[in-house]
Scaffold this motif. Structure first.
Motif, PDB file in Angstrom:
ATOM      1  N   VAL A 108      32.910   9.966 -11.065  1.00 58.21           N
ATOM      2  CA  VAL A 108      33.707   9.099 -10.811  1.00 58.21           C
ATOM      3  C   VAL A 108      33.168   7.864  -9.957  1.00 58.21           C
ATOM      4  CG1 VAL A 108      36.474   8.465 -10.635  1.00 58.21           C
ATOM      5  CG2 VAL A 108      35.521  11.240 -11.274  1.00 58.21           C
ATOM      6  N   ASP A 111      36.351   1.950 -13.281  1.00 58.53           N
ATOM      7  CA  ASP A 111      37.598   1.948 -15.015  1.00 58.53           C
ATOM      8  C   ASP A 111      37.987   0.659 -14.733  1.00 58.53           C
ATOM      9  OD1 ASP A 111      38.239   2.535 -17.304  1.00 58.53           O
ATOM     10  OD2 ASP A 111      40.625   3.891 -16.932  1.00 58.53           O
ATOM     11  N   PRO A 125      38.726  10.823  -6.132  1.00 53.61           N
ATOM     12  CA  PRO A 125      39.454  11.672  -7.039  1.00 53.61           C
ATOM     13  C   PRO A 125      40.375  12.640  -7.039  1.00 53.61           C
ATOM     14  CG  PRO A 125      36.926  11.100  -7.411  1.00 53.61           C
ATOM     15  CD  PRO A 125      37.178  11.172  -5.866  1.00 53.61           C
ATOM     16  N   GLU A 129      40.600  13.023 -12.233  1.00 50.30           N
ATOM     17  CA  GLU A 129      39.501  12.541 -12.312  1.00 50.30           C
ATOM     18  C   GLU A 129      38.566  13.246 -12.445  1.00 50.30           C
ATOM     19  OE1 GLU A 129      42.481  12.577 -10.232  1.00 50.30           O
ATOM     20  OE2 GLU A 129      43.537  10.585 -10.943  1.00 50.30           O
ATOM     21  N   GLU A 132      37.228  14.223 -15.982  1.00 52.51           N
ATOM     22  CA  GLU A 132      37.689  13.352 -17.065  1.00 52.51           C
ATOM     23  C   GLU A 132      36.590  11.969 -16.608  1.00 52.51           C
ATOM     24  OE1 GLU A 132      40.574  10.449 -19.251  1.00 52.51           O
ATOM     25  OE2 GLU A 132      41.612  11.713 -18.798  1.00 52.51           O
ATOM     26  N   ARG A 134      36.913   9.497 -14.797  1.00 44.42           N
ATOM     27  CA  ARG A 134      37.401   8.210 -14.649  1.00 44.42           C
ATOM     28  C   ARG A 134      37.918   8.217 -13.134  1.00 44.42           C
ATOM     29  NH1 ARG A 134      40.539   5.571 -18.535  1.00 44.42           N
ATOM     30  NH2 ARG A 134      41.729   7.171 -19.416  1.00 44.42           N
ATOM     31  N   PRO A 135      38.493   6.955 -12.784  1.00 46.10           N
ATOM     32  CA  PRO A 135      39.464   6.590 -11.634  1.00 46.10           C
ATOM     33  C   PRO A 135      41.104   6.835 -12.051  1.00 46.10           C
ATOM     34  CG  PRO A 135      38.537   4.890 -11.969  1.00 46.10           C
ATOM     35  CD  PRO A 135      37.619   5.841 -12.671  1.00 46.10           C
ATOM     36  N   VAL A 137      43.951   8.521 -12.850  1.00 42.61           N
ATOM     37  CA  VAL A 137      44.178   9.307 -14.826  1.00 42.61           C
ATOM     38  C   VAL A 137      45.168  10.053 -14.751  1.00 42.61           C
ATOM     39  CG1 VAL A 137      41.794   7.978 -15.825  1.00 42.61           C
ATOM     40  CG2 VAL A 137      42.300  10.498 -14.886  1.00 42.61           C
ATOM     41  N   GLY A 141      47.548   7.879 -11.025  1.00 48.14           N
ATOM     42  CA  GLY A 141      47.096   6.997 -12.174  1.00 48.14           C
ATOM     43  C   GLY A 141      48.387   5.673 -12.935  1.00 48.14           C
ATOM     44  N   ASN A 168      36.657   3.724  -6.351  1.00 48.26           N
ATOM     45  CA  ASN A 168      37.049   4.615  -5.348  1.00 48.26           C
ATOM     46  C   ASN A 168      36.323   4.641  -4.301  1.00 48.26           C
ATOM     47  OD1 ASN A 168      40.409   6.241  -6.029  1.00 48.26           O
ATOM     48  ND2 ASN A 168      38.706   7.385  -7.176  1.00 48.26           N
ATOM     49  N   ARG A 173      34.978  14.297  -5.473  1.00 47.66           N
ATOM     50  CA  ARG A 173      37.008  15.255  -5.295  1.00 47.66           C
ATOM     51  C   ARG A 173      36.512  15.443  -4.073  1.00 47.66           C
ATOM     52  NH1 ARG A 173      39.867  19.462  -7.886  1.00 47.66           N
ATOM     53  NH2 ARG A 173      41.979  19.286  -6.480  1.00 47.66           N
TER      54      ARG A 173
END
Ligand code: URA
Length: 267
Positions: A108, A111, A125, A129, A132, A134-135, A137, A141, A168, A173
């Motif tokens: 991640v 974004d 994440p 996240e 996906e 992306r951070p 989400v 988020g 991040n 994660r």
């Protein structure tokens, strides 16, 4: 049964001979010189003391030693070579020294708008996240987006004055969403520093303990929040993490004060 040690010089022949002897019942090796067993001490030979029981692997059976790699030095070297965000993204995606990467689905990266005046730095994440790539989400988020929208800032804004850039400390994660360990943070810090240098925001907002510790060495986000400080030569505002605000809605009041302070700083 004993047999004289007359080992052939060929290694394979020697091994075959030994195997044959073992199969034939040889359990003692005698030398060419005779041994007078009547002269040996009458008392039974003392057994060597058994080695203490231990769970540590025996050195001779342990895996061969691996070369120690200084992961922080490696991260510094790799991150320093990146001259654009895309280069940094692929450098991070190719960095294999952090164990967390093995358990993650995605790296991640970030974004939002890299031209933004405000860079938001989160912790790591979560499940969404990770899925996906992306951070921020997930639920935290969504709250983050609402909070910054309230002061006119958005990750989807094309205008730098009203835009946000979000990343991040950890790009992978941690299992079970555990806190990243100091060694993991230290390993990722060169990437974070390079990331911030490349985006070159006017201000940094750190959300939660992990980014506060990573950039300032400080601990205790609830004490630090709302007080501007400096990191990497930039003004830095610590704020409570939106996941904390979801669990402690009464703290949204303080978060609102922090957002107003950010708005005032940007004016
Ligand atoms: N929490 C974070 O700190 N970062 C994310 O990307 C998601 C949740």
């Amino acid at each position: 049964m004993g047999i004289a040690t007359d080992i052939a010089d060929d290694w394979h022949a020697a091994l075959a001979a030994l195997a044959w002897q073992v199969e034939a019942g040889v359990d003692e090796v005698i030398s060419d010189a005779p041994v007078n067993r009547y002269e040996l001490a009458a008392e039974a030979p003392k057994l060597a003391k058994p080695a203490p029981q231990t769970n540590a692997p025996r050195q001779d059976l342990a895996a061969p030693p691996t070369l120690a790699v200084d992961a922080v030095a490696a991260a510094k070297a790799v991150a320093a070579r990146a001259t654009t965000l895309e280069e940094l993204r692929s450098a991070l995606a190719g960095f294999d020294l952090c164990e967390l990467k093995r358990g993650a689905r995605n790296t991640v990266f970030a974004d939002g708008n890299p031209a933004a005046r405000v860079l938001v730095l989160g912790e790591a994440p979560g499940a969404e996240e990770d899925r996906e790539g992306r951070p921020f989400v997930g639920r935290a988020g969504q709250l983050l987006d609402k909070m910054f929208a309230a002061v006119g800032l958005s990750r989807t804004s094309p205008a730098p004055e009203t835009a946000l850039y979000i990343t991040n400390v950890m790009p992978w994660r941690p299992p079970g969403n555990r806190d990243p360990e100091p060694a993991e943070i230290a390993m990722m810090l060169p990437f974070v520093e390079r990331h911030i240098a490349l985006v070159d925001p006017q201000v940094i907002v750190v959300m939660g303990n992990t980014p506060l510790f990573a950039l300032t060495g400080g601990k205790g986000i609830l004490r630090a929040r709302g007080t501007w400080t400096t990191a990497l030569g930039k003004p830095l505002l610590p704020m409570a993490h939106p996941a904390y605000l979801l669990r402690n809605p009464a703290m949204k009041r303080e978060a609102w004060a922090d957002l107003l302070s950010l708005q005032a700083r940007l004016r």
